[in-house]
Design a protein around this motif. Structure first.
Motif, short mmCIF file in Angstrom:
data_model
loop_
_atom_site.label_atom_id
_atom_site.label_comp_id
_atom_site.label_asym_id
_atom_site.label_seq_id
_atom_site.Cartn_x
_atom_site.Cartn_y
_atom_site.Cartn_z
N VAL A 1 -3.55 33.95 -30.99
CA VAL A 1 -2.45 33.98 -30.04
C VAL A 1 -1.11 33.87 -30.77
CG1 VAL A 1 -3.77 32.99 -28.12
CG2 VAL A 1 -2.58 31.46 -29.70
N LEU A 2 -0.09 34.36 -30.11
CA LEU A 2 1.28 34.18 -30.57
C LEU A 2 1.91 33.10 -29.70
CD1 LEU A 2 3.90 36.84 -31.49
CD2 LEU A 2 4.48 35.10 -29.83
N VAL A 3 2.53 32.12 -30.33
CA VAL A 3 3.10 31.00 -29.59
C VAL A 3 4.58 30.83 -29.94
CG1 VAL A 3 2.86 28.54 -28.99
CG2 VAL A 3 0.86 29.84 -29.74
N THR A 4 5.40 30.68 -28.92
CA THR A 4 6.79 30.31 -29.11
C THR A 4 7.14 29.32 -27.99
OG1 THR A 4 9.05 31.13 -29.45
CG2 THR A 4 7.73 32.24 -27.78
N THR A 5 8.41 29.03 -27.80
CA THR A 5 8.80 28.06 -26.78
C THR A 5 9.70 28.72 -25.74
OG1 THR A 5 10.66 27.36 -28.17
CG2 THR A 5 8.63 26.08 -28.32
N ILE A 6 9.80 28.09 -24.59
CA ILE A 6 10.56 28.66 -23.47
C ILE A 6 12.00 28.93 -23.86
CG2 ILE A 6 11.53 28.10 -21.20
CD1 ILE A 6 8.91 26.81 -20.47
N GLN B 1 14.02 33.28 -24.80
CA GLN B 1 15.20 33.84 -24.15
C GLN B 1 16.15 34.51 -25.14
OE1 GLN B 1 17.04 30.95 -21.39
NE2 GLN B 1 15.16 29.75 -21.55
N ILE B 2 15.95 34.28 -26.43
CA ILE B 2 16.81 34.85 -27.46
C ILE B 2 16.33 36.27 -27.78
CG2 ILE B 2 17.78 34.52 -29.75
CD1 ILE B 2 18.38 32.30 -27.64
N PRO B 3 17.21 37.29 -27.67
CA PRO B 3 16.77 38.69 -27.79
C PRO B 3 15.91 39.03 -29.00
CG PRO B 3 19.01 38.61 -26.95
CD PRO B 3 18.63 37.20 -27.29
N PRO B 4 16.27 38.64 -30.26
CA PRO B 4 15.40 39.02 -31.38
C PRO B 4 14.00 38.39 -31.29
CG PRO B 4 17.57 38.38 -32.17
CD PRO B 4 17.51 37.99 -30.72
N ILE B 5 13.93 37.15 -30.83
CA ILE B 5 12.63 36.48 -30.71
C ILE B 5 11.81 37.15 -29.61
CG2 ILE B 5 11.47 34.30 -30.20
CD1 ILE B 5 13.85 32.86 -31.45
N GLN B 6 12.46 37.43 -28.51
CA GLN B 6 11.79 38.11 -27.39
C GLN B 6 11.25 39.47 -27.84
OE1 GLN B 6 13.96 39.87 -23.77
NE2 GLN B 6 13.36 37.83 -23.06
N TYR B 7 12.06 40.19 -28.60
CA TYR B 7 11.64 41.50 -29.09
C TYR B 7 10.46 41.38 -30.06
CZ TYR B 7 11.74 45.92 -31.66
OH TYR B 7 11.38 47.10 -32.26
N PHE B 8 10.52 40.40 -30.96
CA PHE B 8 9.44 40.21 -31.94
C PHE B 8 8.13 39.92 -31.22
CE2 PHE B 8 6.69 38.10 -34.87
CZ PHE B 8 6.98 38.63 -36.11
N CYS B 9 8.16 39.05 -30.22
CA CYS B 9 6.95 38.69 -29.48
C CYS B 9 6.35 39.91 -28.78
CB CYS B 9 7.24 37.59 -28.46
SG CYS B 9 7.71 36.01 -29.21
N LYS B 10 7.21 40.68 -28.14
CA LYS B 10 6.75 41.90 -27.43
C LYS B 10 6.19 42.91 -28.42
CE LYS B 10 8.40 45.24 -24.00
NZ LYS B 10 8.87 46.51 -24.42
N LEU B 11 6.89 43.08 -29.54
CA LEU B 11 6.46 44.04 -30.56
C LEU B 11 5.12 43.63 -31.16
CD1 LEU B 11 7.29 46.50 -32.33
CD2 LEU B 11 8.34 44.87 -33.90
N ALA B 12 4.96 42.36 -31.46
CA ALA B 12 3.70 41.87 -32.05
C ALA B 12 2.53 42.10 -31.10
CB ALA B 12 3.82 40.39 -32.39
N ALA B 13 2.73 41.78 -29.83
CA ALA B 13 1.66 41.96 -28.86
C ALA B 13 1.26 43.43 -28.76
CB ALA B 13 2.10 41.43 -27.49
N GLU B 14 2.24 44.31 -28.70
CA GLU B 14 1.94 45.75 -28.56
C GLU B 14 1.24 46.30 -29.80
OE1 GLU B 14 5.72 47.47 -27.79
OE2 GLU B 14 5.74 46.94 -25.66
#
Length: 309
Positions: A271-276, A280-293
């Motif tokens: 799993v990929l884990v970050t915090t709430i 909300q921070i754009p680069p982190i949000q993008y990284f999480c989405k990119l990793a999942a895809e």
């Protein structure tokens, strides 16, 4: 003492006039006067001579450098928060288990860097338990780990499932067990093994399975790098239980044998884990989405290729 009082004080000190200060701040003169009066009441001193131009008193002169410093600190903090919200952070820190850092992360990092070239990536290889701890401590932004509900069951955590994989057995080609097509858990009883160090989720997963089967895990050697397992097992005396995605490429090594174990299958969920707050921070949000895809597209292809080879 409030920030707007200090800002009003600075505006009057810089213009020497309450009316001009009000124009500079975009408020009424009465508002500026009220803010300065409230500040004077708080410090217990007059800050301006009010005959003619507003000139600083001795107390005002002493307060001036401190007020400038406080307002400057606040302006810097405001700008940094605005930049953070706009995705202008300077670095992004990721910690991952060895297999993720070796196989899944490189293409993700490359694509992320093309989208956010000014964000410096910092990647650290850690065991699952340690990675989740440093995430909770605020030392990293993202952890890619083996899921452990005991450590991730928090309202602060945002968890994205990446993939599930089998745990398989790596043996030297000349090992007695390599001649068996079907290997049971009981077959492994007391055979010397190379295992991950304490703090790695896979080590705990394997130990728990041995306990459930009522057999002894003979941990003869502890390691913390996947490549080290390849070299150690090749020496001919140790075996190792390792993740399927790592073992795929070892199918082509004539000195090694990879075997699946009979029921019950042992699997782990990555799993990929970050915090709430971080999601909300754009680069982190993008990284999480990119990793999942990318991972969810890549893993089935890797395992399918291994099965067909």
């Amino acid at each position: 003492m409030r920030l707007e009082q200090l800002q009003a004080f600075l505006a009057v000190a810089e213009t020497g006039n309450f009316q001009q200060a009000a124009q500079k701040c975009g408020v009424s003169q009465s508002t500026i006067s009220r803010q300065v009066q409230s500040l004077e009441a708080t410090v217990g001193l007059s800050l301006f001579h009010r005959q003619g131009n507003a000139k600083l008193t001795l107390g005002g002169d002493r307060l001036l450098p401190h007020a400038k410093k406080i307002c400057q600190i606040w302006a810097t903090a405001e700008q940094e928060l605005t930049d953070l919200q706009a995705g202008k952070q300077t670095e992004l820190c990721v910690a991952g288990i060895p297999s993720a850092c070796a196989y899944q992360l490189p293409p993700i990092l490359q694509k992320f860097s093309r989208t956010y070239p000014n964000v410096q990536l910092r990647v650290t290889t850690l065991g699952s338990d340690r990675a989740l701890k440093v995430l909770k401590d605020g030392l990293i932004d993202i952890a890619i780990v083996m899921n452990n509900p005991f450590l991730t069951a928090s309202s602060e955590m945002v968890i994205t499932r990446l993939y599930e994989e089998k745990i398989q057995l790596l043996l030297p080609a000349q090992h007695p067990l390599s001649k068996k097509e079907v290997i049971t858990w009981r077959d492994l009883d007391n055979f010397p093994q190379a295992v991950f160090k304490d703090g790695y989720g896979l080590q705990r997963l394997v130990q728990d399975q041995f306990n459930r089967q009522g057999i002894r895990l003979n941990a003869a050697l502890e390691l913390n790098a996947l490549e080290a397992f390849r070299g150690v097992v090749k020496q001919g005396s140790l075996i190792a239980l390792l993740p399927e995605t790592f073992l795929v490429e070892l199918n082509y090594d004539s000195d090694l044998v990879v075997r699946s174990l009979s029921e019950p299958n042992l699997t782990r969920e990555i799993v990929l884990v970050t915090t709430i707050d971080r999601i909300q921070i754009p680069p982190i949000q993008y990284f999480c989405k990119l990793a999942a895809e990318m991972v969810q597209q890549e893993i089935p292809v890797i395992l399918k290729s291994a099965l067909s080879s």
